[in-house]
Design an enzyme around this catalytic site. Structure first.
Site, PDB file in Angstrom:
ATOM      1  N   ARG A 286      -4.171  -9.983   4.048  1.00 51.86           N
ATOM      2  CA  ARG A 286      -4.667 -11.282   4.512  1.00 51.86           C
ATOM      3  C   ARG A 286      -3.544 -12.189   5.002  1.00 51.86           C
ATOM      4  O   ARG A 286      -3.816 -13.209   5.636  1.00 51.86           O
ATOM      5  CB  ARG A 286      -5.434 -11.980   3.387  1.00 51.86           C
ATOM      6  CG  ARG A 286      -6.775 -11.320   3.090  1.00 51.86           C
ATOM      7  CD  ARG A 286      -7.610 -12.175   2.146  1.00 51.86           C
ATOM      8  NE  ARG A 286      -8.998 -11.766   2.156  1.00 51.86           N
ATOM      9  CZ  ARG A 286      -9.501 -10.799   1.389  1.00 51.86           C
ATOM     10  NH1 ARG A 286      -8.725 -10.150   0.553  1.00 51.86           N
ATOM     11  NH2 ARG A 286     -10.785 -10.487   1.475  1.00 51.86           N
TER      12      ARG A 286
ATOM     13  N   GLN B 189     -18.439  -5.637  -1.487  1.00 50.53           N
ATOM     14  CA  GLN B 189     -17.573  -6.447  -2.350  1.00 50.53           C
ATOM     15  C   GLN B 189     -17.216  -7.793  -1.719  1.00 50.53           C
ATOM     16  O   GLN B 189     -16.491  -8.589  -2.318  1.00 50.53           O
ATOM     17  CB  GLN B 189     -16.301  -5.696  -2.719  1.00 50.53           C
ATOM     18  CG  GLN B 189     -15.290  -5.534  -1.592  1.00 50.53           C
ATOM     19  CD  GLN B 189     -14.180  -4.595  -1.973  1.00 50.53           C
ATOM     20  OE1 GLN B 189     -14.386  -3.409  -2.193  1.00 50.53           O
ATOM     21  NE2 GLN B 189     -12.966  -5.123  -2.103  1.00 50.53           N
TER      22      GLN B 189
ATOM     23  N   HIS C 242       0.844  -1.206   0.000  1.00 54.67           N
ATOM     24  CA  HIS C 242       0.000   0.000   0.000  1.00 54.67           C
ATOM     25  C   HIS C 242       0.879   1.256   0.000  1.00 54.67           C
ATOM     26  O   HIS C 242       0.619   2.214  -0.724  1.00 54.67           O
ATOM     27  CB  HIS C 242      -0.874   0.050   1.254  1.00 54.67           C
ATOM     28  CG  HIS C 242      -1.859  -1.070   1.389  1.00 54.67           C
ATOM     29  ND1 HIS C 242      -1.775  -2.012   2.371  1.00 54.67           N
ATOM     30  CD2 HIS C 242      -2.977  -1.370   0.673  1.00 54.67           C
ATOM     31  CE1 HIS C 242      -2.793  -2.863   2.269  1.00 54.67           C
ATOM     32  NE2 HIS C 242      -3.533  -2.499   1.239  1.00 54.67           N
TER      33      HIS C 242
END
Ligand code: AMP
Length: 280
Positions: free
Chosen positions: A189, A60, A36
């Site tokens: 994740r 989503q 990011h």
């Protein structure tokens, strides 16, 4: 760094700056990592003002458990954004972005056939949700440019299709994948991976690298077979797909004369679903 929670406050902040500054948006769901931050740094190099949004978008997610367990370390995220010198972070509530939530809003746009393959096949409706929130964020910020990661290859394609659907005057920039030293693509994740999962997950980048290294030297069929066998050979890794595809249609390529194909993979590693890709 400005910390903004409402669309009204964001518009007030940006209105006086628009005429003289090039504004970039970097949309994220938080749990920020170096991937990011690389987007933010690239945006800082190319524009005057960078807004990072952090919003875990419910529309989503196809699996409610995935939404519930999505990491939300907000204080740490803010600290990282401060350190990198981000101009402002936009962290709206769900009600701010979807005033009638949980009543679904009318949203369906034509994203082309590529919406329904790969991630679209495994996560039905995912890209409608992604494009819905990105359009809302574009409306709130009014950026000149928006930066996305190639890590989510199909997502960049869907965003570009959404931008062309609405003829938005926004440049979409795709940024390189940031990896751990051993090759694992960084992902929010990854924190769900156990020590054993973390080792097992390396098979994804390794299979992509194998295919990239041998592209043009072995038949397509044998490359794909090799990669699938490599992945299926790791206990605890469940392959969803491995393909070498056209970057615009995401249809499997038929021969190796194809310009700029991309290999894409998705698999469940333990309980965590991971995706990765590599340009050939
Ligand atoms: P996410 O918070 O997962 O929705 O990701 C926000 C943005 O960061 C998306 O454009 C992602 O593609 C991008 N991104 C996520 N992981 C990486 C990575 N390892 N390298 C580069 N960009 C990434």
């Amino acid at each position: 760094m400005e910390i903004i929670h409402t669309i009204a406050a964001l518009k007030t902040l940006l209105a006086p700056l628009k005429a003289t500054s090039k504004i970039a948006l970097v949309p994220t769901m938080g749990a920020l990592h170096k991937g990011h931050l690389s987007l933010i740094k690239l945006a800082q190099q190319e524009t005057d003002i960078v807004i990072c949004s952090i919003f875990v978008n419910p529309t989503q997610f196809t699996d409610p458990k995935d939404l519930e367990k999505y990491p939300r370390p907000l204080a740490h995220d803010i600290q990282l954004l401060e350190e990198v010198g981000c101009f402002a972070v936009f962290m709206p509530t769900v009600k701010e972005m979807y005033p009638s939530f949980p009543v679904p809003e009318d949203w369906h746009i034509d994203l082309g056939e590529a919406e329904f393959v790969l991630e679209g096949e495994f996560r039905k409706g995912h890209y409608q949700g992604v494009t819905q929130i990105v359009k809302k964020l574009f409306d709130a910020v009014g950026p000149d440019t928006a930066f996305f990661g190639q890590k989510d290859f199909q997502q960049v394609l869907m965003i570009k299709n959404m931008v062309s659907h609405f003829s938005l005057p926004i440049e979409i920039v795709s940024c390189p994948i940031v990896r751990e030293d051993d090759g694992l693509a960084m992902s929010s994740r990854n924190i769900h991976l156990s020590a054993q999962d973390r080792k097992n997950a390396l098979v994804l980048s390794r299979s992509l690298q194998y295919v990239k290294d041998h592209y043009g030297k072995e038949s397509l069929g044998s490359l794909i077979d090799h990669a699938r066998r490599q992945i299926n050979g790791i206990p605890g890794v469940e392959l969803d797909y491995f393909t070498i595809a056209d970057p615009n249609t995401l249809q499997p390529i038929k021969d190796q004369d194809h310009p700029h194909p991309v290999a894409l993979v998705a698999a469940k590693v333990g309980e965590t679903r991971l995706i990765d890709n590599m340009l050939m």
